[in-house]
Design a protein around this motif. Structure first.
Motif, PDB file in Angstrom:
ATOM      1  N   SER A 184       0.811  -1.221   0.000  1.00 54.81           N
ATOM      2  CA  SER A 184       0.000   0.000   0.000  1.00 54.81           C
ATOM      3  C   SER A 184       0.846   1.274   0.000  1.00 54.81           C
ATOM      4  CB  SER A 184      -0.945   0.004   1.209  1.00 54.81           C
ATOM      5  OG  SER A 184      -0.190   0.019   2.402  1.00 54.81           O
ATOM      6  N   MET A 185       2.165   1.133  -0.075  1.00 48.84           N
ATOM      7  CA  MET A 185       3.042   2.301  -0.071  1.00 48.84           C
ATOM      8  C   MET A 185       2.818   3.132  -1.329  1.00 48.84           C
ATOM      9  SD  MET A 185       7.193   2.591   0.274  1.00 48.84           S
ATOM     10  CE  MET A 185       7.576   1.734  -1.234  1.00 48.84           C
ATOM     11  N   VAL A 186       2.713   4.442  -1.144  1.00 48.99           N
ATOM     12  CA  VAL A 186       2.545   5.367  -2.256  1.00 48.99           C
ATOM     13  C   VAL A 186       3.679   6.378  -2.183  1.00 48.99           C
ATOM     14  CG1 VAL A 186       1.058   7.114  -3.286  1.00 48.99           C
ATOM     15  CG2 VAL A 186       0.056   5.113  -2.191  1.00 48.99           C
ATOM     16  N   ILE A 187       4.342   6.592  -3.287  1.00 50.50           N
ATOM     17  CA  ILE A 187       5.446   7.551  -3.343  1.00 50.50           C
ATOM     18  C   ILE A 187       5.091   8.638  -4.339  1.00 50.50           C
ATOM     19  CG2 ILE A 187       7.869   7.886  -3.931  1.00 50.50           C
ATOM     20  CD1 ILE A 187       8.305   4.968  -3.070  1.00 50.50           C
ATOM     21  N   PHE A 188       5.275   9.881  -3.906  1.00 51.86           N
ATOM     22  CA  PHE A 188       5.047  11.009  -4.791  1.00 51.86           C
ATOM     23  C   PHE A 188       5.922  12.157  -4.327  1.00 51.86           C
ATOM     24  CE2 PHE A 188       1.761  10.823  -1.564  1.00 51.86           C
ATOM     25  CZ  PHE A 188       1.802  12.082  -0.991  1.00 51.86           C
ATOM     26  N   ILE A 189       6.094  13.136  -5.190  1.00 48.64           N
ATOM     27  CA  ILE A 189       6.915  14.309  -4.880  1.00 48.64           C
ATOM     28  C   ILE A 189       6.029  15.532  -4.984  1.00 48.64           C
ATOM     29  CG2 ILE A 189       8.955  15.645  -5.515  1.00 48.64           C
ATOM     30  CD1 ILE A 189      10.025  13.106  -6.850  1.00 48.64           C
ATOM     31  N   THR A 190       6.183  16.425  -4.003  1.00 46.87           N
ATOM     32  CA  THR A 190       5.400  17.655  -4.001  1.00 46.87           C
ATOM     33  C   THR A 190       6.306  18.862  -4.185  1.00 46.87           C
ATOM     34  OG1 THR A 190       5.540  18.112  -1.628  1.00 46.87           O
ATOM     35  CG2 THR A 190       3.811  16.609  -2.348  1.00 46.87           C
ATOM     36  N   ASP A 191       5.680  19.964  -4.556  1.00 44.85           N
ATOM     37  CA  ASP A 191       6.412  21.225  -4.590  1.00 44.85           C
ATOM     38  C   ASP A 191       6.319  21.855  -3.199  1.00 44.85           C
ATOM     39  OD1 ASP A 191       3.878  22.343  -4.385  1.00 44.85           O
ATOM     40  OD2 ASP A 191       3.851  23.113  -6.438  1.00 44.85           O
TER      41      ASP A 191
ATOM     42  N   ARG B 210       1.703  20.600  -3.554  1.00 45.37           N
ATOM     43  CA  ARG B 210       1.046  20.103  -4.765  1.00 45.37           C
ATOM     44  C   ARG B 210       1.889  18.986  -5.381  1.00 45.37           C
ATOM     45  NH1 ARG B 210       0.447  26.024  -5.991  1.00 45.37           N
ATOM     46  NH2 ARG B 210       2.509  25.644  -6.826  1.00 45.37           N
ATOM     47  N   ILE B 211       1.243  17.891  -5.723  1.00 45.53           N
ATOM     48  CA  ILE B 211       1.943  16.749  -6.305  1.00 45.53           C
ATOM     49  C   ILE B 211       2.362  17.080  -7.732  1.00 45.53           C
ATOM     50  CG2 ILE B 211       1.701  14.351  -7.061  1.00 45.53           C
ATOM     51  CD1 ILE B 211      -0.316  14.013  -4.752  1.00 45.53           C
ATOM     52  N   PHE B 212       3.654  16.879  -8.031  1.00 42.63           N
ATOM     53  CA  PHE B 212       4.101  17.082  -9.412  1.00 42.63           C
ATOM     54  C   PHE B 212       4.742  15.832  -9.997  1.00 42.63           C
ATOM     55  CE2 PHE B 212       7.930  18.389  -7.139  1.00 42.63           C
ATOM     56  CZ  PHE B 212       8.939  17.811  -7.886  1.00 42.63           C
ATOM     57  N   SER B 213       4.956  14.805  -9.184  1.00 42.76           N
ATOM     58  CA  SER B 213       5.474  13.538  -9.686  1.00 42.76           C
ATOM     59  C   SER B 213       4.842  12.419  -8.868  1.00 42.76           C
ATOM     60  CB  SER B 213       7.003  13.509  -9.567  1.00 42.76           C
ATOM     61  OG  SER B 213       7.512  12.326 -10.136  1.00 42.76           O
ATOM     62  N   HIS B 214       4.245  11.451  -9.547  1.00 37.91           N
ATOM     63  CA  HIS B 214       3.503  10.384  -8.892  1.00 37.91           C
ATOM     64  C   HIS B 214       3.546   9.168  -9.812  1.00 37.91           C
ATOM     65  CE1 HIS B 214       0.151   8.266  -6.970  1.00 37.91           C
ATOM     66  NE2 HIS B 214       0.118   9.189  -6.036  1.00 37.91           N
ATOM     67  N   LYS B 215       3.556   7.969  -9.213  1.00 37.11           N
ATOM     68  CA  LYS B 215       3.552   6.752 -10.024  1.00 37.11           C
ATOM     69  C   LYS B 215       2.352   6.739 -10.968  1.00 37.11           C
ATOM     70  CE  LYS B 215       3.203   1.775  -9.754  1.00 37.11           C
ATOM     71  NZ  LYS B 215       3.039   0.622  -8.889  1.00 37.11           N
ATOM     72  N   ASP B 216       1.215   7.191 -10.462  1.00 36.08           N
ATOM     73  CA  ASP B 216       0.001   7.271 -11.272  1.00 36.08           C
ATOM     74  C   ASP B 216      -0.087   8.684 -11.847  1.00 36.08           C
ATOM     75  OD1 ASP B 216      -2.507   7.356 -12.387  1.00 36.08           O
ATOM     76  OD2 ASP B 216      -3.581   7.047 -10.496  1.00 36.08           O
ATOM     77  N   PRO B 217       0.231   8.859 -13.121  1.00 38.23           N
ATOM     78  CA  PRO B 217       0.209  10.208 -13.707  1.00 38.23           C
ATOM     79  C   PRO B 217      -1.128  10.927 -13.535  1.00 38.23           C
ATOM     80  CG  PRO B 217       1.221   8.656 -15.228  1.00 38.23           C
ATOM     81  CD  PRO B 217       0.636   7.847 -14.093  1.00 38.23           C
ATOM     82  N   ASN B 218      -2.228  10.186 -13.408  1.00 39.14           N
ATOM     83  CA  ASN B 218      -3.527  10.824 -13.204  1.00 39.14           C
ATOM     84  C   ASN B 218      -3.609  11.536 -11.864  1.00 39.14           C
ATOM     85  OD1 ASN B 218      -4.556   9.952 -15.691  1.00 39.14           O
ATOM     86  ND2 ASN B 218      -5.130   7.987 -14.821  1.00 39.14           N
ATOM     87  N   SER B 219      -2.754  11.161 -10.917  1.00 41.00           N
ATOM     88  CA  SER B 219      -2.757  11.810  -9.606  1.00 41.00           C
ATOM     89  C   SER B 219      -2.106  13.185  -9.633  1.00 41.00           C
ATOM     90  CB  SER B 219      -2.046  10.933  -8.586  1.00 41.00           C
ATOM     91  OG  SER B 219      -2.768   9.746  -8.386  1.00 41.00           O
ATOM     92  N   ILE B 220      -1.465  13.522 -10.720  1.00 41.89           N
ATOM     93  CA  ILE B 220      -0.802  14.818 -10.827  1.00 41.89           C
ATOM     94  C   ILE B 220      -1.810  15.915 -11.162  1.00 41.89           C
ATOM     95  CG2 ILE B 220       0.998  16.107 -12.068  1.00 41.89           C
ATOM     96  CD1 ILE B 220       2.449  13.418 -12.390  1.00 41.89           C
ATOM     97  N   ASN B 221      -2.967  15.550 -11.649  1.00 44.37           N
ATOM     98  CA  ASN B 221      -4.015  16.519 -11.962  1.00 44.37           C
ATOM     99  C   ASN B 221      -4.447  17.216 -10.674  1.00 44.37           C
ATOM    100  OD1 ASN B 221      -6.315  17.922 -12.593  1.00 44.37           O
ATOM    101  ND2 ASN B 221      -7.258  16.272 -13.739  1.00 44.37           N
ATOM    102  N   HIS B 222      -4.230  18.506 -10.576  1.00 45.52           N
ATOM    103  CA  HIS B 222      -4.519  19.240  -9.339  1.00 45.52           C
ATOM    104  C   HIS B 222      -6.008  19.438  -9.093  1.00 45.52           C
ATOM    105  CE1 HIS B 222      -0.291  19.746  -8.864  1.00 45.52           C
ATOM    106  NE2 HIS B 222      -0.191  20.351 -10.024  1.00 45.52           N
ATOM    107  N   ASP B 223      -6.828  19.120 -10.078  1.00 46.66           N
ATOM    108  CA  ASP B 223      -8.273  19.227  -9.893  1.00 46.66           C
ATOM    109  C   ASP B 223      -8.847  17.974  -9.239  1.00 46.66           C
ATOM    110  OD1 ASP B 223      -8.248  21.722 -11.077  1.00 46.66           O
ATOM    111  OD2 ASP B 223      -8.542  20.885 -13.086  1.00 46.66           O
TER     112      ASP B 223
END
Length: 67
Positions: A22-29, A33-46
């Motif tokens: 269940s580990m999720v890795i992402f990078i924020t600014d 705000r997420i700008f890098s995520h394994k699931d590219p759909n998660s980068i959508n800020h809306d």
């Protein structure tokens, strides 16, 4: 630090661990705000943030206020 986000996206596969499914890795600014995520759909800020994503964004905002 300047990085190429597209190249970093490819590295997410290296972070996957079967013992932590269940580990999720992402990078924020700096604003959380997420700008890098394994699931590219998660980068959508809306898109609504998941629980962990909300917690990280809130922690970033609290840290910025404390500075």
């Amino acid at each position: 630090m300047d990085i190429f986000v597209e190249d970093f996206q490819k590295r997410f596969v290296n972070f996957e661990r079967p013992e932590l499914p269940s580990m999720v890795i992402f990078i924020t600014d700096a604003q959380g705000r997420i700008f890098s995520h394994k699931d590219p759909n998660s980068i959508n800020h809306d898109k609504p943030l998941t629980g962990p994503e909300q917690a990280i964004a809130q922690a970033v905002k609290m840290h910025l206020r404390a500075m």
